[in-house]
Scaffold this motif. Structure first.
Motif, mmCIF file in Angstrom:
data_model
loop_
_atom_site.group_PDB
_atom_site.id
_atom_site.type_symbol
_atom_site.label_atom_id
_atom_site.label_comp_id
_atom_site.label_asym_id
_atom_site.label_seq_id
_atom_site.Cartn_x
_atom_site.Cartn_y
_atom_site.Cartn_z
ATOM 1 N N MET A 1 0.776 -1.057 0.184
ATOM 2 C CA MET A 1 -0.055 0.196 -0.046
ATOM 3 C C MET A 1 0.925 1.307 -0.023
ATOM 4 N N GLU A 2 0.318 2.186 -0.812
ATOM 5 C CA GLU A 2 1.368 3.378 -0.884
ATOM 6 C C GLU A 2 1.154 4.605 -0.001
ATOM 7 N N ASP A 3 -0.130 4.752 0.580
ATOM 8 C CA ASP A 3 -0.190 5.875 1.069
ATOM 9 C C ASP A 3 -0.654 5.286 3.000
ATOM 10 N N ARG A 4 0.011 6.124 3.995
ATOM 11 C CA ARG A 4 -0.200 5.595 5.090
ATOM 12 C C ARG A 4 -1.563 5.921 5.639
ATOM 13 N N ARG A 5 -2.167 7.163 5.069
ATOM 14 C CA ARG A 5 -3.534 7.261 5.453
ATOM 15 C C ARG A 5 -4.736 6.373 4.878
ATOM 16 N N SER A 6 -4.312 5.719 3.832
ATOM 17 C CA SER A 6 -5.181 4.734 3.506
ATOM 18 C C SER A 6 -5.152 3.447 4.295
ATOM 19 N N ILE A 7 -4.060 3.165 4.976
ATOM 20 C CA ILE A 7 -3.923 1.971 5.553
ATOM 21 C C ILE A 7 -4.627 2.104 7.197
ATOM 22 N N ILE A 8 -4.361 3.179 7.727
ATOM 23 C CA ILE A 8 -5.325 3.319 9.039
ATOM 24 C C ILE A 8 -6.569 4.207 8.747
ATOM 25 N N ILE A 9 -7.854 3.475 8.895
ATOM 26 C CA ILE A 9 -8.940 4.027 8.592
ATOM 27 C C ILE A 9 -9.149 5.101 9.817
ATOM 28 N N HIS A 10 -9.343 4.504 10.952
ATOM 29 C CA HIS A 10 -9.733 5.536 12.063
ATOM 30 C C HIS A 10 -9.435 4.770 13.648
ATOM 31 N N PRO A 11 -9.056 5.464 14.398
ATOM 32 C CA PRO A 11 -9.056 4.805 15.780
ATOM 33 C C PRO A 11 -10.447 4.341 16.260
#
Length: 95
Positions: A1-11
């Motif tokens: 996966m290229e973008d770290r924001r697409s890995i973590i959706i939400h806490p």
């Protein structure tokens, strides 16, 4: 996966996850395709903490029913991130 924001959706903030924060464990909903090393790298980059370990859980969707129609909620992936003692993720601080 290229973008770290697409890995973590939400806490995930529940009673249990707040209790785990006292043990330096933080819970996130993550992309189902994300691997443990990708999750570790994303948390370290986003929050500036040292991650010691990552546990992942695949949460199966539940059967739901509305009258005679039956379906399922979506399956998803949860990650429990162990942070180095003494470090905190400020986004989780309630007080």
């Amino acid at each position: 996966m290229e973008d770290r924001r697409s890995i973590i959706i939400h806490p995930i903030v529940t009673e249990k996850s707040v209790r785990l924060q006292k043990e330096n464990k933080y819970v996130f909903r993550v992309d189902p395709r994300a691997t443990k090393p990708e999750i570790k790298k994303a948390v370290e980059e986003m929050f500036g903490v040292t991650v010691l370990k990552v546990n992942t859980i695949n949460v199966k969707g539940k059967r739901k029913r509305l009258g005679r129609f039956e379906g399922r909620t979506s399956s998803w992936k949860k990650a429990i991130v162990f942070v180095k003692p003494g470090e905190r993720i400020k986004a989780f601080d309630i007080t």
